[in-house]
Design a protein around this motif. Sequence first.
Motif, PDB file in Angstrom:
ATOM      1  N   SER A 190       9.633  -2.098 -20.976  1.00 17.68           N
ATOM      2  CA  SER A 190       9.826  -0.779 -21.557  1.00 17.68           C
ATOM      3  C   SER A 190      10.277   0.235 -20.508  1.00 17.68           C
ATOM      4  CB  SER A 190       8.517  -0.297 -22.189  1.00 17.68           C
ATOM      5  OG  SER A 190       8.615   1.049 -22.576  1.00 17.68           O
ATOM      6  N   ASP A 191      11.333   0.997 -20.855  1.00 21.75           N
ATOM      7  CA  ASP A 191      11.829   2.040 -19.953  1.00 21.75           C
ATOM      8  C   ASP A 191      10.851   3.193 -19.830  1.00 21.75           C
ATOM      9  OD1 ASP A 191      14.135   0.667 -19.415  1.00 21.75           O
ATOM     10  OD2 ASP A 191      15.281   1.613 -21.031  1.00 21.75           O
ATOM     11  N   ARG A 192       9.846   3.220 -20.703  1.00 27.68           N
ATOM     12  CA  ARG A 192       8.858   4.289 -20.628  1.00 27.68           C
ATOM     13  C   ARG A 192       7.923   4.114 -19.427  1.00 27.68           C
ATOM     14  NH1 ARG A 192       8.865   2.820 -25.992  1.00 27.68           N
ATOM     15  NH2 ARG A 192       6.911   1.652 -25.731  1.00 27.68           N
ATOM     16  N   LEU A 193       7.899   2.906 -18.900  1.00 22.89           N
ATOM     17  CA  LEU A 193       7.049   2.639 -17.743  1.00 22.89           C
ATOM     18  C   LEU A 193       7.719   3.117 -16.461  1.00 22.89           C
ATOM     19  CD1 LEU A 193       5.791  -1.029 -18.337  1.00 22.89           C
ATOM     20  CD2 LEU A 193       4.490   1.073 -18.624  1.00 22.89           C
ATOM     21  N   PRO A 194       6.926   3.510 -15.467  1.00 24.27           N
ATOM     22  CA  PRO A 194       7.521   3.831 -14.169  1.00 24.27           C
ATOM     23  C   PRO A 194       7.964   2.568 -13.436  1.00 24.27           C
ATOM     24  CG  PRO A 194       5.130   4.006 -14.064  1.00 24.27           C
ATOM     25  CD  PRO A 194       5.473   3.794 -15.501  1.00 24.27           C
ATOM     26  N   ASN A 195       7.441   1.415 -13.835  1.00 18.51           N
ATOM     27  CA  ASN A 195       7.781   0.146 -13.172  1.00 18.51           C
ATOM     28  C   ASN A 195       8.117  -0.944 -14.186  1.00 18.51           C
ATOM     29  OD1 ASN A 195       5.054   0.086 -14.037  1.00 18.51           O
ATOM     30  ND2 ASN A 195       4.588  -1.582 -12.630  1.00 18.51           N
ATOM     31  N   PRO A 196       9.160  -0.721 -15.015  1.00 19.15           N
ATOM     32  CA  PRO A 196       9.496  -1.742 -16.006  1.00 19.15           C
ATOM     33  C   PRO A 196       9.965  -3.036 -15.344  1.00 19.15           C
ATOM     34  CG  PRO A 196      11.248  -0.121 -15.881  1.00 19.15           C
ATOM     35  CD  PRO A 196      10.121   0.406 -15.048  1.00 19.15           C
TER      36      PRO A 196
ATOM     37  N   ASP B 183       0.817  -1.221   0.000  1.00 18.99           N
ATOM     38  CA  ASP B 183       0.000   0.000   0.000  1.00 18.99           C
ATOM     39  C   ASP B 183       0.847   1.265   0.000  1.00 18.99           C
ATOM     40  OD1 ASP B 183      -2.311  -1.491   0.037  1.00 18.99           O
ATOM     41  OD2 ASP B 183      -2.608  -1.349   2.208  1.00 18.99           O
ATOM     42  N   SER B 184       2.086   1.153   0.482  1.00 19.86           N
ATOM     43  CA  SER B 184       2.898   2.358   0.693  1.00 19.86           C
ATOM     44  C   SER B 184       3.880   2.666  -0.433  1.00 19.86           C
ATOM     45  CB  SER B 184       3.670   2.239   2.011  1.00 19.86           C
ATOM     46  OG  SER B 184       4.584   1.149   1.957  1.00 19.86           O
ATOM     47  N   GLU B 185       4.255   1.647  -1.232  1.00 20.08           N
ATOM     48  CA  GLU B 185       5.278   1.876  -2.254  1.00 20.08           C
ATOM     49  C   GLU B 185       5.267   0.751  -3.287  1.00 20.08           C
ATOM     50  OE1 GLU B 185       8.980   1.832  -0.184  1.00 20.08           O
ATOM     51  OE2 GLU B 185       8.834  -0.279   0.353  1.00 20.08           O
ATOM     52  N   PRO B 186       5.851   1.016  -4.474  1.00 23.62           N
ATOM     53  CA  PRO B 186       6.024  -0.072  -5.443  1.00 23.62           C
ATOM     54  C   PRO B 186       7.002  -1.103  -4.875  1.00 23.62           C
ATOM     55  CG  PRO B 186       6.253   2.067  -6.503  1.00 23.62           C
ATOM     56  CD  PRO B 186       6.269   2.318  -5.031  1.00 23.62           C
ATOM     57  N   VAL B 187       6.615  -2.344  -4.884  1.00 24.46           N
ATOM     58  CA  VAL B 187       7.421  -3.419  -4.316  1.00 24.46           C
ATOM     59  C   VAL B 187       8.126  -4.177  -5.441  1.00 24.46           C
ATOM     60  CG1 VAL B 187       7.277  -5.658  -3.128  1.00 24.46           C
ATOM     61  CG2 VAL B 187       6.035  -3.686  -2.239  1.00 24.46           C
ATOM     62  N   VAL B 188       9.405  -4.459  -5.250  1.00 20.66           N
ATOM     63  CA  VAL B 188      10.153  -5.286  -6.190  1.00 20.66           C
ATOM     64  C   VAL B 188       9.976  -6.744  -5.765  1.00 20.66           C
ATOM     65  CG1 VAL B 188      12.398  -5.781  -7.233  1.00 20.66           C
ATOM     66  CG2 VAL B 188      11.829  -3.434  -6.509  1.00 20.66           C
TER      67      VAL B 188
END
Length: 420
Positions: free
Chosen positions: A112-118, A27-32
Motif C-alpha cells: 500500500s502506498d499509504r505506508l511510509p515503507n511499502p 538503527d539510523s534509517e529504513p533499510v531496503v
Amino acid sequence: MNILEDLEFRGLLYQTTNREGLQKKLDSEPVVLYAGFDPTADSLHIGSLLPILILKRFQLAGHIPLALVGGGTGLIGDPSGKAAERTLNTTDTVSAWSQRLKDQLSRFLDFSDRLPNPAELVNNYDWLGSLNVIEFLRDIGKNFTVNYMLAKDSVDSRITKGISFTEFSYMILQAYDFLQLNQTKNCSLQVGGSDQWGNITAGLELIGKTTDNRAYGITMPLVMKSDGQKFGKTEGGAIWLDPAKTSPYQFYQFWVNTDDQDVIRFIKYFTFLSKEEIGRLEQEVKLQPEKREAQRVLASEVTKLVHGDEALRSAMNITQALFSGNIQELTQAEIEEAFKDVPSTTLENDELSVIDLLVAAGAASSKTQARKDIESGAVTINGNRLNDLENRAADLGRIGGAYLIIRRGKKNYYLIQFNN
C-alpha cells in the motif's frame, strides 16, 4: 527488541556479514532489503515461507522489502542444494509461473502506498532479459575469477558430478541482481537461506568492486525436522501455499502434527507471537505435552497467515468433526476437502446392500469380511455405527445429497459419491 535481536531470539540468524555495521544502518534509517524467489513451479511451497516472513518482519520493523521474482534466473537454474542439473523450462512457462508467484507474495507483504515503507515486487527478467552478453562478460564477468567461483559450496558440491556452464553462471547473475537493486532501489541488504551464502557474498563482492556503496547479507538456517527428515515434505509430496495444490485442511494438519521436539522452534520461525507467549507455550510442551496446545496454536497461526480466517475456520471444523465422528456436520465443500486424498468410488446404484457397498468401496476385501466388520462394530457410515446387515445404500442418508463416508476402524476412510 530490535529486528536483529528478534531474529536471533527466533533462531533465524545463521550468518551475517558485518553485523555491527548492519546494526548501525538499521538503527539510523529504513533499510531496503530483498529476497529472491525463482519460479521453479506454479506455486511457492512452505520452504519459501521463511524468507517471505523475514521480509515481513523487516517491514513491520519499519524497513522496505523488495520481493524479487526470478523471471530471468528461473530460466537458468540455481545449482545451490541440488545434486543434479535442473530441467530447463520454457520462457512462456517461467513467465506464467512468475505471475503466480507475484500473486502469492502479495498476500504476505503490504504494498500500500499509504505506508511510509511499502513493499515492492520486482522481476529480474526486466534487466536480465535484455542484457547484452558481450557487455555482461566484460563489465560483470571480469570481476569474478574461476577460482573464486569454484570455492563456493554451490559449485564445489557439483564439480565431481558435473555442472553446466549455464548453472555455473547463476552465481554471477544473482550477484548482478544485487548490484542492479543496489543502484536502482538503494537496496543494501540481501536475505536468504544458508544455501544462498555463496550467491549473496558474490553480490557483495560485485558491489564492493564496482561502487563505493556498502551492502550486507543475512542467511537463515535451512529448516530440518529433529528426526533428520526434510521439512515441508510428506508422503503426498510438498506442502504448497496454493490451496488448490495443498488444501487449507491438509495445510493445517501438517502443522498440527508437528513433533514436540520441533514445535517451539517452528513457532519461533513461522509465527509473530511474542516472546512471552512463546515462553508460555514452551512450558506447556514440557508440562502437558499430551494437550498439544502448542501444535494447535502453530497450526492456527500459520494457516490463518497463509489462507485467511475463513479457511482456518473450515480446517478446524473439519478437524473437530473427524475427531468427534460428527461427519454429518460438514458441508459438501468441506467433505470434498477433507477426503480429497482418501480412496473414493463413484456409484450409480444406491440399491446396493451395505455389504456390497463396503466391497465396492474397497473397505472390505470380501462379503464375508464386510459382514464380520459390521457385526463387530468396526464400521461407521456418515459417523453412525453400522449394525443392520439388511440396510441398503439408499437408506443411509447422504451428506450434501451426494456422499457416504465409510470409516473402518479408527483411521481408514473411504468416500462414496452417487451421481444420481
